[in-house]
Structures are given as structure tokens and as C-alpha cells.
Design a protein around this motif. Structure first.
Motif, PDB file in Angstrom:
ATOM      1  N   TYR A 194      55.440 -43.520 -34.347  1.00 44.71           N
ATOM      2  CA  TYR A 194      56.651 -43.746 -33.554  1.00 44.71           C
ATOM      3  C   TYR A 194      57.853 -44.054 -34.438  1.00 44.71           C
ATOM      4  O   TYR A 194      58.939 -43.497 -34.235  1.00 44.71           O
ATOM      5  N   VAL A 195      57.718 -44.958 -35.411  1.00 47.90           N
ATOM      6  CA  VAL A 195      58.881 -45.295 -36.240  1.00 47.90           C
ATOM      7  C   VAL A 195      59.329 -44.090 -37.067  1.00 47.90           C
ATOM      8  O   VAL A 195      60.506 -43.974 -37.420  1.00 47.90           O
ATOM      9  N   SER A 196      58.409 -43.194 -37.357  1.00 53.99           N
ATOM     10  CA  SER A 196      58.805 -41.963 -38.051  1.00 53.99           C
ATOM     11  C   SER A 196      59.689 -41.092 -37.156  1.00 53.99           C
ATOM     12  O   SER A 196      60.611 -40.424 -37.635  1.00 53.99           O
ATOM     13  N   SER A 197      59.423 -41.149 -35.858  1.00 52.95           N
ATOM     14  CA  SER A 197      60.203 -40.326 -34.929  1.00 52.95           C
ATOM     15  C   SER A 197      61.616 -40.852 -34.731  1.00 52.95           C
ATOM     16  O   SER A 197      62.491 -40.116 -34.248  1.00 52.95           O
ATOM     17  N   ILE A 198      61.880 -42.125 -35.100  1.00 55.13           N
ATOM     18  CA  ILE A 198      63.234 -42.672 -34.943  1.00 55.13           C
ATOM     19  C   ILE A 198      63.953 -42.801 -36.285  1.00 55.13           C
ATOM     20  O   ILE A 198      64.963 -43.488 -36.394  1.00 55.13           O
ATOM     21  N   GLY A 199      63.395 -42.147 -37.321  1.00 58.14           N
ATOM     22  CA  GLY A 199      64.130 -42.044 -38.574  1.00 58.14           C
ATOM     23  C   GLY A 199      63.589 -42.829 -39.743  1.00 58.14           C
ATOM     24  O   GLY A 199      64.150 -42.748 -40.840  1.00 58.14           O
ATOM     25  N   PHE A 200      62.513 -43.597 -39.568  1.00 55.30           N
ATOM     26  CA  PHE A 200      61.939 -44.344 -40.677  1.00 55.30           C
ATOM     27  C   PHE A 200      60.967 -43.465 -41.462  1.00 55.30           C
ATOM     28  O   PHE A 200      60.372 -42.522 -40.923  1.00 55.30           O
ATOM     29  N   ARG A 201      60.800 -43.807 -42.721  1.00 58.21           N
ATOM     30  CA  ARG A 201      59.756 -43.195 -43.547  1.00 58.21           C
ATOM     31  C   ARG A 201      59.056 -44.301 -44.326  1.00 58.21           C
ATOM     32  O   ARG A 201      59.688 -45.294 -44.704  1.00 58.21           O
ATOM     33  N   HIS A 202      57.767 -44.122 -44.534  1.00 57.03           N
ATOM     34  CA  HIS A 202      57.045 -45.186 -45.237  1.00 57.03           C
ATOM     35  C   HIS A 202      57.223 -45.056 -46.746  1.00 57.03           C
ATOM     36  O   HIS A 202      57.387 -43.960 -47.290  1.00 57.03           O
ATOM     37  N   SER A 203      57.208 -46.187 -47.414  1.00 55.69           N
ATOM     38  CA  SER A 203      57.365 -46.218 -48.872  1.00 55.69           C
ATOM     39  C   SER A 203      56.138 -45.603 -49.535  1.00 55.69           C
ATOM     40  O   SER A 203      55.007 -45.775 -49.071  1.00 55.69           O
ATOM     41  N   THR A 204      56.341 -44.901 -50.629  1.00 58.89           N
ATOM     42  CA  THR A 204      55.215 -44.297 -51.346  1.00 58.89           C
ATOM     43  C   THR A 204      54.383 -45.346 -52.077  1.00 58.89           C
ATOM     44  O   THR A 204      53.202 -45.130 -52.346  1.00 58.89           O
ATOM     45  N   SER A 205      54.980 -46.490 -52.402  1.00 57.94           N
ATOM     46  CA  SER A 205      54.239 -47.535 -53.106  1.00 57.94           C
ATOM     47  C   SER A 205      53.556 -48.513 -52.156  1.00 57.94           C
ATOM     48  O   SER A 205      52.640 -49.226 -52.564  1.00 57.94           O
ATOM     49  N   ASP A 206      54.001 -48.573 -50.901  1.00 56.11           N
ATOM     50  CA  ASP A 206      53.409 -49.456 -49.910  1.00 56.11           C
ATOM     51  C   ASP A 206      53.589 -48.815 -48.537  1.00 56.11           C
ATOM     52  O   ASP A 206      54.691 -48.796 -47.994  1.00 56.11           O
ATOM     53  N   HIS A 207      52.507 -48.308 -47.973  1.00 61.41           N
ATOM     54  CA  HIS A 207      52.602 -47.555 -46.727  1.00 61.41           C
ATOM     55  C   HIS A 207      52.886 -48.432 -45.516  1.00 61.41           C
ATOM     56  O   HIS A 207      53.091 -47.911 -44.410  1.00 61.41           O
ATOM     57  N   SER A 208      52.881 -49.748 -45.675  1.00 59.96           N
ATOM     58  CA  SER A 208      53.224 -50.639 -44.567  1.00 59.96           C
ATOM     59  C   SER A 208      54.679 -51.082 -44.626  1.00 59.96           C
ATOM     60  O   SER A 208      55.101 -51.940 -43.853  1.00 59.96           O
ATOM     61  N   LEU A 209      55.445 -50.511 -45.546  1.00 59.46           N
ATOM     62  CA  LEU A 209      56.894 -50.714 -45.604  1.00 59.46           C
ATOM     63  C   LEU A 209      57.563 -49.436 -45.120  1.00 59.46           C
ATOM     64  O   LEU A 209      57.383 -48.365 -45.698  1.00 59.46           O
ATOM     65  N   ALA A 243      65.812 -52.426 -29.419  1.00 63.55           N
ATOM     66  CA  ALA A 243      65.764 -51.777 -28.110  1.00 63.55           C
ATOM     67  C   ALA A 243      64.810 -50.587 -28.121  1.00 63.55           C
ATOM     68  O   ALA A 243      64.048 -50.368 -27.159  1.00 63.55           O
ATOM     69  N   LEU A 244      64.837 -49.805 -29.211  1.00 64.99           N
ATOM     70  CA  LEU A 244      63.947 -48.656 -29.308  1.00 64.99           C
ATOM     71  C   LEU A 244      62.481 -49.092 -29.375  1.00 64.99           C
ATOM     72  O   LEU A 244      61.615 -48.519 -28.696  1.00 64.99           O
ATOM     73  N   LEU A 245      62.187 -50.114 -30.188  1.00 64.53           N
ATOM     74  CA  LEU A 245      60.814 -50.586 -30.307  1.00 64.53           C
ATOM     75  C   LEU A 245      60.322 -51.206 -29.005  1.00 64.53           C
ATOM     76  O   LEU A 245      59.174 -51.010 -28.599  1.00 64.53           O
ATOM     77  N   ALA A 246      61.201 -51.960 -28.327  1.00 64.13           N
ATOM     78  CA  ALA A 246      60.802 -52.599 -27.073  1.00 64.13           C
ATOM     79  C   ALA A 246      60.564 -51.576 -25.970  1.00 64.13           C
ATOM     80  O   ALA A 246      59.776 -51.824 -25.058  1.00 64.13           O
ATOM     81  N   SER A 247      61.228 -50.425 -26.046  1.00 67.86           N
ATOM     82  CA  SER A 247      61.011 -49.387 -25.038  1.00 67.86           C
ATOM     83  C   SER A 247      59.667 -48.694 -25.199  1.00 67.86           C
ATOM     84  O   SER A 247      59.152 -48.096 -24.259  1.00 67.86           O
TER      85      SER A 247
END
Length: 441
Positions: A194-209, A243-247
Motif C-alpha cells: 500500500y505505501v508503495s502505491s502512494i509514492g513510498f519506496r523501501h530503503s535498499t539497506s533496510d526494507h522496513s524504512l 489520512a491516506l493510511l487511516a483510509s
């Protein structure tokens, strides 16, 4: 010798009860089983709230029990939810599946799930402080219920909430549930998608960032199972993502970061202070050393611990439990990293000398409960590492012990003390190995 039993004197045995965790008589104690919980209005309300959340999330569907399938048990877990200062907050009842009865390849497959690294948390907090960005903590209600299951898992109906019309039916899980082996992975994948769909990308050194960057707008999300930290470059950007996460998820904003993963975060004029004093007190109490004398140092530098020092420890499980607890305490206590690393080397076969060393660490912690980690606003353009190595310091293997600390600006963000994996033929080689380890970590 005369004993009391010779004169018929005896005292009735009083079984030790673990069911009461809070001394306030107005607070219902922890129930021993679900039947006892259902007879208490406070706990029954907590169970009903949990069950209603499961039904709202369409976690399962009731189906007739198929033949020759593995049906796992479900259990109720009860605990008192406390605030960061240790005061009672609310009653918490959680329905969990018994993952121990799952069969690999039948109702579970891949189970690994990444969690954010401690150094990543400290780095993001340092960046946020240096740029005066808001740092907020988010709470995800029933986080694991949002993960979709790709395997077919059957579970018995929860005790106290069986369908009166179909008591023999079983629950076919449609969403992941606490306790399932694949639950953390399913939740992580659901959140990451979901966060990828709103423009986030995970860090290559830490996939939980997860990082969002668009023009001058920057945001970071730190994910540790169902605990989330949101850092944004502006309040408007933070509110937009909230707001996006709460939806998409049952989520609420807990406000500025104050308590995360058992770590109290105190704000002061200069920055942040991270402390685990409550957690440290619990470790000392578990060891039965609440009234012990403190020690000035955590380790005796005059001697090295050998695997054959002393006689085998009587309670190896207690040693392992305390050593593991101290490992987590190093999240905010770099001063005990070396001492904890030394006692953890012998968790597989602890001896009396190792227990004495562990108790010395606890006595040092007892006298330094107010210690923690300070983070200050400072420039973050410079990353500085300091390394050292104890050449051939291990008396059993003659391997060297490495140690390093890394500063981002003026803030200490990473440190480690560990035994090198191979032998070094000189002190120079040991030092070069340590430099390589510090840069790779």
C-alpha cells in the motif's frame, strides 16, 4: 537436630500466583483462563471488543469441518496495557492462533518478515531533529488482520464466542491472525504494497524504512511489526499521509513520539532523550536483584571469560533469559555493549563464572538506571566511525574482539561489539578487519 515436623508444626503451602500484575484492587487481575475472563465484566468487554474487530475485518468464514485437514487451536491472551510511566491504561484481550500446530507446506510457507534496525531508527530521529521535522507515532489496531493469507488455514472457533447455530463448524481464515507463522510476513507485505502505491519506496539497506521524496517534500516511515513512526518535512504532509493510511488501515495518530518499543522518548530543550529505565528495572526484578548493591563498572577488565570457567550453571534458562534481555537493553545503552557481548558468548553452556559476570552487569545497570541516549540537533553531512580491536582476546579460540561506534554529526547512531569470525595473524590485521566490519555494517 530438632525440626518443626518432629513436633507436628507445619505451615500451609500457599501456591505462588502469577495472575495478578497490578496491586490496585480496583483493577481486575489477569484471568487464568477464558472462562474466568468471561465472568469478569472488564475482561469480557475487552474480549468482545477484540471479537468485534475480527468480525468487522472479515477475518474468517464459518464452514463445515472438512475431512483430513489440520485444524489449529486458538487462544485468548490477556494483559494489562500500561502507559510509558507504568500506570494502568486499559484491559487488552487478544485472540491468537496456535502456530505451533501448523504444518510447513500445508498451511504455512514463507514466514520471514523484516523489522526496522535500531541504527535506522536513531538515524531517522537524528535527521528529523536536525531539520526540526515533526516525529509522530502511529498505532495500528489489529495489525495482522490486514494481511491476506495465500494458504488455506482452518481454526477452531474461539471459546466463549462459538456460533450457537453451527457449534461444530470451523473458521476458514481469510486474513492473517496473531500467532500464525506467516502472520508478520503477510502484514508486512500488505503494508509495503500500500505505501508503495502512494509514492513510498523501501530503503535498499533496510526494507522496513520507507522513503517518500517529491521535490522538497520528504517523509519517512519506520515499521516494526505494528509499531510505526512517521516523520515528515511538514505538518501538512504528515496530515496528508495520516489520512491516506487511516483510509486503508484501522490506524490512529498517538501524537509526538513518546514511547516506542518499550523505549521512553523524552523531549527537552536540546533534543531527545531515549531511556529504557522501566525495562531495566524489570530485568533486575526478574533476576531477584532489586535490592542489590550497585557496581561502578559493568565488567572486570583484569580477566577474560573462558567457556570452562567455574562449574555448570544450575539454571541455564534463567541465564539465557537475562542475557537476551540485556541484549535489547543495549538499544539505548552503548556503555554495556561489550559486557553483554561477553556474557552472551556462553548462553549455550553457562557456568558459575559467567553468571557472576552477568550479575555484575545487572549491578552496574542497577546504579545507572537514569542513563540513556541523548540525540541533539546537529549537522548530518558528516558520518564518522571509530573502531578498535582486541587482538587474540578470546581465551578459547584466540579470535579478536571488534568494537566500533558511528556518529552522524554529533549523535551516536550505531555501535557494536562482537567476536571476529576468523583468526588474525597480527594486531594490524585485526584492526583492518574491524575497519571493514564497521563499514559493511
Amino acid at each position: 537436630m530438632t525440626t518443626r515436623s518432629m513436633h507436628g508444626i507445619s505451615k500451609p503451602k500457599k501456591p505462588f500466583s502469577l495472575s495478578v500484575s497490578i496491586d490496585d484492587p480496583s483493577i481486575s487481575p489477569l484471568p487464568r483462563n477464558p472462562k474466568q475472563a468471561l465472568s469478569d465484566p472488564n475482561w469480557k468487554s475487552a474480549m468482545q471488543s477484540e471479537f468485534n474487530a475480527l468480525i468487522r475485518n472479515n477475518t474468517w468464514e464459518l464452514v463445515p469441518r472438512p475431512c483430513d485437514v489440520n485444524v489449529i487451536r486458538c487462544m485468548w491472551i490477556f494483559r494489562h496495557k500500561k502507559q510509558s510511566n507504568g500506570l494502568f491504561e486499559r484491559y487488552k484481550a487478544r485472540l491468537v492462533g496456535d502456530g505451533r500446530s501448523q504444518i510447513a507446506g500445508v498451511d504455512c510457507d514463507e514466514t520471514f518478515s523484516p523489522v526496522v534496525k535500531p541504527a535506522t531508527i536513531r538515524t531517522v530521529l537524528s535527521i528529523a531533529l536536525s531539520r526540526s521535522w515533526p516525529i509522530h507515532q502511529l498505532d495500528v489496531q489489529n495489525a495482522f488482520l490486514h494481511g491476506d493469507l495465500h494458504e488455506t488455514v482452518y481454526m477452531h472457533q474461539p471459546l466463549g464466542f462459538r456460533d450457537p447455530h453451527h457449534p461444530d463448524y470451523v473458521c476458514r481464515l481469510k486474513k492473517s491472525l496473531y500467532g500464525l507463522k506467516q502472520a508478520p510476513r503477510a502484514w508486512y507485505q500488505r503494508f509495503a504494497d500500500y505505501v508503495s502505491s502512494i509514492g513510498f519506496r523501501h530503503s535498499t539497506s533496510d526494507h522496513s524504512l520507507f522513503i517518500f521524496r517529491q521535490g522538497s517534500d520528504i517523509a519517512y516511515i519506520l515499521l516494526y511489526v505494528d509499531d510505526i513512526i512517521l516523520v515528515a518535512s511538514s505538518h501538512d504532509l504528515r496530515k496528508s499521509f495520516m489520512a491516506l493510511l487511516a483510509s486503508e488501515f484501522a490506524m490512529k495518530d498517538l501524537g509526538p513520539l513518546s514511547y516506542f518499543l518499550g523505549i521512553a522518548v523524552t523531549r527537552h530543550a536540546g533534543g531527545l532523550f531515549l531511556s529504557q529505565s522501566t525495562y531495566a528495572t524489570e530485568i533486575i526484578a526478574r533476576a531477584g536483584m532489586a535490592s542489590c548493591n550497585s557496581s561502578a563498572t559493568p565488567v572486570d577488565t583484569k580477566q577474560k571469560l573462558s567457556s570452562s570457567s567455574g562449574t555448570p550453571c544450575e539454571d541455564a534458562s534463567l541465564y539465557g533469559s537475562l542475557a537476551g534481555a540485556l541484549q535489547y537493553l543495549t538499544f539505548t545503552r552503548p556503555d554495556i555493549s561489550y559486557a553483554v557481548q561477553q556474557v552472551c558468548l556462553h548462553m549455550h553452556a553457562p557456568h558459575t563464572e559467567h553468571m557472576l559476570a552477568l550479575k555484575r552487569v545487572l549491578r552496574y545497570v542497577r546504579g545507572t538506571l537514569t542513563y540513556g541516549l541523548h540525540l541533539y540537533p546537529s549537522p548530518v553531512e558528516k558520518l564518522v566511525s571509530y573502531t578498535d580491536a582486541d587482538w587474540g582476546g578470546c581465551p578459547d579460540t584466540r579470535r579478536s574482539t571488534s568494537g566500533y561506534c558511528v556518529f552522524l554529526g554529533d549523535n551516536l547512531i550505531s555501535w557494536s561489539s562482537k567476536r571476529q569470525p576468523t583468526l588474525s595473524r597480527s594486531s594490524a590485521e585485526a584492526e583492518y578487519r574491524e575497519v571493514a566490519i564497521a563499514h559493511s555494517d
